[in-house]
Design a protein around this motif. Structure first.
Motif, PDB file in Angstrom:
ATOM      1  N   ASP A 189      12.373  -3.485  -9.118  1.00  0.00           N
ATOM      2  CA  ASP A 189      12.582  -4.797  -9.755  1.00  0.00           C
ATOM      3  C   ASP A 189      11.974  -4.896 -11.155  1.00  0.00           C
ATOM      4  OD1 ASP A 189       9.902  -4.787  -9.160  1.00  0.00           O
ATOM      5  OD2 ASP A 189       9.968  -6.490  -7.765  1.00  0.00           O
ATOM      6  N   ARG A 190      11.452  -3.772 -11.682  1.00  0.00           N
ATOM      7  CA  ARG A 190      10.887  -3.722 -13.038  1.00  0.00           C
ATOM      8  C   ARG A 190       9.660  -4.616 -13.197  1.00  0.00           C
ATOM      9  NH1 ARG A 190      11.964   0.716 -14.627  1.00  0.00           N
ATOM     10  NH2 ARG A 190      11.645   0.156 -16.812  1.00  0.00           N
ATOM     11  N   ARG A 191       8.975  -4.896 -12.105  1.00  0.00           N
ATOM     12  CA  ARG A 191       7.716  -5.626 -12.159  1.00  0.00           C
ATOM     13  C   ARG A 191       6.565  -4.645 -12.370  1.00  0.00           C
ATOM     14  NH1 ARG A 191       5.157  -7.207  -8.517  1.00  0.00           N
ATOM     15  NH2 ARG A 191       3.772  -8.453  -9.796  1.00  0.00           N
ATOM     16  N   PRO A 192       5.511  -5.052 -13.106  1.00  0.00           N
ATOM     17  CA  PRO A 192       4.350  -4.160 -13.248  1.00  0.00           C
ATOM     18  C   PRO A 192       3.567  -4.071 -11.946  1.00  0.00           C
ATOM     19  CG  PRO A 192       3.946  -6.271 -14.350  1.00  0.00           C
ATOM     20  CD  PRO A 192       5.381  -6.279 -13.929  1.00  0.00           C
ATOM     21  N   VAL A 193       3.218  -2.865 -11.562  1.00  0.00           N
ATOM     22  CA  VAL A 193       2.360  -2.620 -10.406  1.00  0.00           C
ATOM     23  C   VAL A 193       1.213  -1.712 -10.855  1.00  0.00           C
ATOM     24  CG1 VAL A 193       4.077  -3.010  -8.606  1.00  0.00           C
ATOM     25  CG2 VAL A 193       3.885  -0.754  -9.655  1.00  0.00           C
ATOM     26  N   PHE A 194       0.176  -1.650 -10.024  1.00  0.00           N
ATOM     27  CA  PHE A 194      -1.028  -0.913 -10.384  1.00  0.00           C
ATOM     28  C   PHE A 194      -1.462  -0.014  -9.238  1.00  0.00           C
ATOM     29  CE2 PHE A 194      -1.069  -4.892 -12.681  1.00  0.00           C
ATOM     30  CZ  PHE A 194      -1.447  -4.540 -13.967  1.00  0.00           C
ATOM     31  N   LEU A 213       4.468   1.240  -0.837  1.00  0.00           N
ATOM     32  CA  LEU A 213       4.585   2.674  -0.562  1.00  0.00           C
ATOM     33  C   LEU A 213       5.601   3.321  -1.505  1.00  0.00           C
ATOM     34  CD1 LEU A 213       4.522   2.678   3.344  1.00  0.00           C
ATOM     35  CD2 LEU A 213       2.713   3.471   1.800  1.00  0.00           C
ATOM     36  N   ALA A 214       6.677   2.604  -1.811  1.00  0.00           N
ATOM     37  CA  ALA A 214       7.662   3.119  -2.767  1.00  0.00           C
ATOM     38  C   ALA A 214       7.040   3.288  -4.149  1.00  0.00           C
ATOM     39  CB  ALA A 214       8.871   2.174  -2.837  1.00  0.00           C
ATOM     40  N   ALA A 215       6.115   2.385  -4.517  1.00  0.00           N
ATOM     41  CA  ALA A 215       5.415   2.524  -5.792  1.00  0.00           C
ATOM     42  C   ALA A 215       4.587   3.809  -5.817  1.00  0.00           C
ATOM     43  CB  ALA A 215       4.528   1.308  -6.036  1.00  0.00           C
ATOM     44  N   CYS A 216       3.906   4.105  -4.698  1.00  0.00           N
ATOM     45  CA  CYS A 216       3.133   5.349  -4.613  1.00  0.00           C
ATOM     46  C   CYS A 216       4.044   6.564  -4.790  1.00  0.00           C
ATOM     47  CB  CYS A 216       2.419   5.435  -3.267  1.00  0.00           C
ATOM     48  SG  CYS A 216       1.121   4.216  -3.016  1.00  0.00           S
ATOM     49  N   THR A 217       5.179   6.539  -4.116  1.00  0.00           N
ATOM     50  CA  THR A 217       6.122   7.660  -4.196  1.00  0.00           C
ATOM     51  C   THR A 217       6.677   7.801  -5.599  1.00  0.00           C
ATOM     52  OG1 THR A 217       6.717   7.388  -1.872  1.00  0.00           O
ATOM     53  CG2 THR A 217       8.267   8.589  -3.265  1.00  0.00           C
ATOM     54  N   GLN A 218       6.935   6.675  -6.241  1.00  0.00           N
ATOM     55  CA  GLN A 218       7.476   6.705  -7.598  1.00  0.00           C
ATOM     56  C   GLN A 218       6.506   7.376  -8.566  1.00  0.00           C
ATOM     57  OE1 GLN A 218       8.815   2.867  -9.102  1.00  0.00           O
ATOM     58  NE2 GLN A 218       8.358   3.465 -11.220  1.00  0.00           N
TER      59      GLN A 218
END
Length: 530
Positions: free
Chosen positions: A272-277, A313-318
């Motif tokens: 979704d193009r949101r910033p994550v950390f 978890l998808a953010a970690c994989t990315q």
């Protein structure tokens, strides 16, 4: 200041509250309420803070732990918010070392991705100008292999780093409350404001229920400040328009060894193009945050959903595909509800597009703070108190005095300078009392964490612990940092803490059972359906 700030002191204090005609009563024991009562007490106001559950129980113990200016607010044109935030960030770094610490943030750049190095560099130049110091630089892909090992390398062209700060948000609240109490404020938890009292069209006090005993008190005040975050509309007149849009942010906590990072990594989620950390915190690694409408009952703790878990978890994989992080790696989770003031047509807009600006709602005798940020709690408190002073007919100005008293530099025998800095930041004025307990209890830490057993003892004796979750989730963060909420240490915790809390064996067993259920519901993994 009475150091023995505990349940026994609370029991003695409650019957005396109605005898006072308070200048100010503050409702809400998060960072906003703490900031208000701290600034009022420093000016000599006779003030009382009431918290329904526990200090920092809501958003102020469940934030993303970041003390930052909000880089993305520049892109949205929110210059004042960014300016105030970077100034307050620096103030907190200067006044509370060991509690608010600088942290390097890194945003990787990939071929064809946005924002690229030039765009981000331009935004950061403005950010640095508002802060009055340059902190950003570009690193090429080769350098990133050493700076951020394990980061996805396909199409990587480099990364831009800049400096913000991290904190333990619940301990920040406790430190601010300690300063308020030192200046004469009375601060109590477990007291629910059931109703506002009015005389001749003006708020004149509150009807309060003691959540521990069920008894009711009627308290009078010159002015009331409501700082209850996402619950701010609860006490407003029923005909007032509803403006708050509660937004949930959830986080995943991993063992530091499972996904080791030396600085905070920030990137845009592919979904979704949101910033994550992904960032280091208290020896663990935190992944967050989500940003979505929270439609559940606010009287129940927010908790992570299956969809949010999948998103993180998808953010970690990315970002770290080779790490192959799964849900079974998680130590814990936490979810907080942001008290965002919605714009017109907000529920058709993305949650992340909402402003983090705050507003004041006023009626005679009462000022309500809605919205706002952790970083800017002090200027928000000043604004509230100016409005309160007008209602009291008092002069008021912001003298920009320090929020925190300076901690006298000294070393506790046997502890490293880094340990002393951490304890001084978290405990401030209470460090001498804590040092006595370290001499008595010893210098051992709990498991792999940096938390001393003596800190548990101190919290039981002098930090108003009413329930076991107060101790393990907010006075300390052991419930988030240890597997299964710290269950393997329950026997040792009981030996140390039960006598200091004056709990019977039956009470201890009831608290353990309550804590286990609460932890699984609020900080465990959601049920995952195949």
């Amino acid at each position: 200041m009475n150091q023995e700030w505990n349940a026994a002191w609370r029991e003695q204090m409650l019957p005396t509250l109605a005898d006072e005609n308070w200048d100010l009563i503050v409702i809400g024991g998060g960072i906003s309420g703490a900031g208000i009562v701290r600034e009022a007490a420093r000016r000599g106001w006779r003030c009382l803070l009431l918290e329904q559950r526990d200090f920092a129980w809501g958003t102020s113990s469940r934030s993303s732990k970041m003390v930052h200016g909000g880089l993305r607010y520049i892109a949205k044109g929110q210059w004042r918010l960014t300016r105030d935030s970077v100034r307050e960030r620096q103030r907190l770094l200067d006044e509370a070392p060991g509690l608010v610490e600088p942290m390097s943030f890194l945003m990787p750049h990939y071929r064809g991705g946005f924002p690229g190095p030039r765009v981000l560099g331009g935004l950061l130049s403005v950010y640095d100008a508002l802060a009055g110091r340059r902190s950003h630089r570009f690193h090429d892909a080769q350098q990133l292999r050493f700076i951020a090992p394990g980061l996805k390398e396909n199409d990587l062209i480099g990364g831009t780093s800049f400096v913000d700060a991290l904190t333990d948000d619940a301990r920040l609240v406790m430190r601010v409350l300690s300063e308020a109490r030192a200046d004469g404020a009375v601060v109590l938890n477990g007291l629910r404001v059931a109703q506002l009292l009015r005389e001749e069209g003006r708020v004149s006090g509150v009807a309060v229920e003691d959540c521990e005993s069920g008894e009711t008190l009627h308290l009078r005040c010159g002015v009331l400040a409501v700082a209850t975050g996402a619950w701010a509309e609860r006490l407003r007149p029923s005909d007032s328009p509803r403006q708050l849009r509660p937004l949930r942010g959830s986080h995943l906590v991993l063992p530091g060894w499972r996904l080791p990072v030396a600085q905070a990594l920030t990137f845009l989620h592919a979904r979704d193009r949101r910033p994550v950390f992904v960032f280091p915190w208290e020896g663990a690694t935190v992944v967050g945050t989500t940003d979505l409408d929270h439609r559940e009952d606010l009287d129940h703790s927010a908790s992570i959903s299956g969809e949010e878990l999948d998103y993180l978890l998808a953010a970690c994989t990315q970002a770290f595909p080779a790490a192959e992080v799964t849900a079974m790696d998680a130590l814990s989770t936490w979810s907080g509800v942001r008290p965002v003031v919605g714009a017109a047509g907000a529920h058709q807009d993305k949650p992340s597009n909402e402003t983090r600006e705050h507003v004041l709602w006023q009626e005679p005798g009462c000022v309500t703070l809605a919205g706002g940020k952790l970083t800017t709690f002090r200027p928000q408190a000043i604004e509230v108190l100016k409005a309160c002073a007008d209602m009291l007919g008092r002069a008021f100005e912001d003298d920009a005095a320090p929020v925190f008293a300076a901690v006298q530099p000294s070393l506790i025998p046997g502890l490293s300078p880094q340990q002393w800095r951490r304890l001084a930041g978290r405990h401030g004025r209470d460090l001498p009392k804590l040092a006595q307990l370290i001499a008595e209890v010893g210098q051992e830490t709990v498991g792999i964490t940096d938390t001393l057993w003596a800190e548990l003892a101190f919290a039981c004796e002098a930090e108003m612990v009413l329930h076991l979750d107060d101790l393990l989730l907010r006075r300390t963060r052991l419930g988030l940092l240890l597997a299964r909420g710290g269950e393997e240490h329950f026997a040792a915790i009981r030996t140390l803490c039960q006598p200091r809390l004056a709990w019977s064996d039956g009470r201890w067993q009831a608290e353990i059972q309550r804590y286990r259920l609460l932890w699984q519901r609020d900080h465990g993994l959601p049920e995952i359906t195949p």
